[in-house]
Design a protein around this motif. Sequence first.
Motif, short mmCIF file in Angstrom:
data_model
loop_
_atom_site.label_atom_id
_atom_site.label_comp_id
_atom_site.label_asym_id
_atom_site.label_seq_id
_atom_site.Cartn_x
_atom_site.Cartn_y
_atom_site.Cartn_z
N ASN A 99 -10.07 -70.89 31.81
CA ASN A 99 -8.76 -71.39 31.36
C ASN A 99 -7.63 -70.57 31.97
O ASN A 99 -6.59 -71.13 32.37
N SER A 100 -7.82 -69.26 32.06
CA SER A 100 -6.80 -68.40 32.67
C SER A 100 -6.64 -68.71 34.15
O SER A 100 -5.50 -68.74 34.67
N PHE A 101 -7.75 -68.95 34.84
CA PHE A 101 -7.70 -69.30 36.26
C PHE A 101 -6.94 -70.61 36.46
O PHE A 101 -6.07 -70.71 37.32
N GLN A 102 -7.26 -71.61 35.66
CA GLN A 102 -6.57 -72.89 35.77
C GLN A 102 -5.07 -72.73 35.54
O GLN A 102 -4.24 -73.27 36.29
N ALA A 103 -4.71 -71.96 34.51
CA ALA A 103 -3.29 -71.76 34.21
C ALA A 103 -2.60 -71.04 35.36
O ALA A 103 -1.46 -71.37 35.72
N GLY A 104 -3.28 -70.06 35.96
CA GLY A 104 -2.69 -69.33 37.08
C GLY A 104 -2.48 -70.20 38.29
O GLY A 104 -1.43 -70.13 38.95
N VAL A 105 -3.46 -71.03 38.61
CA VAL A 105 -3.35 -71.93 39.76
C VAL A 105 -2.22 -72.93 39.53
O VAL A 105 -1.37 -73.17 40.41
N GLU A 106 -2.20 -73.54 38.36
CA GLU A 106 -1.17 -74.54 38.07
C GLU A 106 0.22 -73.92 38.09
O GLU A 106 1.19 -74.56 38.53
N SER A 107 0.33 -72.66 37.66
CA SER A 107 1.62 -71.99 37.70
C SER A 107 2.09 -71.77 39.13
O SER A 107 3.27 -72.01 39.45
N LEU A 108 1.18 -71.37 40.02
CA LEU A 108 1.55 -71.18 41.42
C LEU A 108 1.98 -72.50 42.06
O LEU A 108 2.94 -72.54 42.84
N LEU A 109 1.28 -73.56 41.73
CA LEU A 109 1.57 -74.85 42.36
C LEU A 109 2.89 -75.45 41.87
O LEU A 109 3.39 -76.41 42.48
N LYS A 110 3.44 -74.90 40.80
CA LYS A 110 4.71 -75.41 40.26
C LYS A 110 5.92 -74.65 40.80
O LYS A 110 7.00 -74.70 40.21
N ALA A 111 5.74 -73.94 41.92
CA ALA A 111 6.87 -73.21 42.50
C ALA A 111 8.05 -74.18 42.67
O ALA A 111 7.88 -75.33 43.08
N PRO A 112 9.28 -73.73 42.37
CA PRO A 112 10.43 -74.65 42.33
C PRO A 112 10.82 -75.24 43.67
O PRO A 112 11.41 -76.31 43.73
N ASP A 113 10.52 -74.56 44.77
CA ASP A 113 10.92 -75.10 46.07
C ASP A 113 9.99 -74.58 47.16
O ASP A 113 9.17 -73.70 46.93
#
Length: 227
Positions: free
Chosen positions: A134-148
């Motif tokens: 779950n932590s890995f998924q959250a970390g990946v999704e957070s990186l992919l949501k970079a604003p620009d």
Amino acid sequence: MPNSVRRLIIMITLAAAAAAQGRVAVRAVVLQDQTGSVNWTRTPTLCYEDLKPLVNLVRERSGEVAFGLIRDSSNRGLIRLAVTTPEPVGLQTPAKWSANPFIANRERAAFQQKQQAREKERQVWAAANNPLMNSFQAGVESLLKAPDYAKRTDVYGALRRADSFLAEDARAWGGAVYSTAIVISDGRDNQRGATPEWRSKVQVLAVNSEDSIGDLARLQPPPKRFE
């Protein structure tokens, strides 16, 4: 996202499953280009669902999956998932029991005990590993949501970080290890860094929609390109 990346990751998953005999541990790193050039080079962008074949393979065989971005400064820590023991699999019910009803009852009772013990093993494994996944998924999704998108591309910085991961001592996994690197990028490094020494010698798989892999071509062994 284009099916090319998903097909590639599934292909790697199948190759790893077939590599060598026995339950070979898997170590894989995935780098996603997140710079402005991906728009006009039509470089695909993955989502977490596309990493699931690798995550599931690590669950099955043990190993590590690492994920990082290619941006203007890419020499940053990777998001990592390490599964040290394979997920216990459920027991398959015997195709038939003894024709003797008394023996068959004992067989069923023995199988039920084994099934209950295996389920406890699965619960212990899940309690230890589900939070990590779950932590890995959250970390990946957070990186992919970079604003620009970044305005410059530090391919080599990301490769150095990936190589450090892949060059780690694999003896900790207790045997043979299947390693791979997936780089989703046009490969154009415009930060003018020195070509990294690819110490791990792991085969790099480059994914983009061009007929070139840019500065990735300097690596040895040369990457394989996929559309």
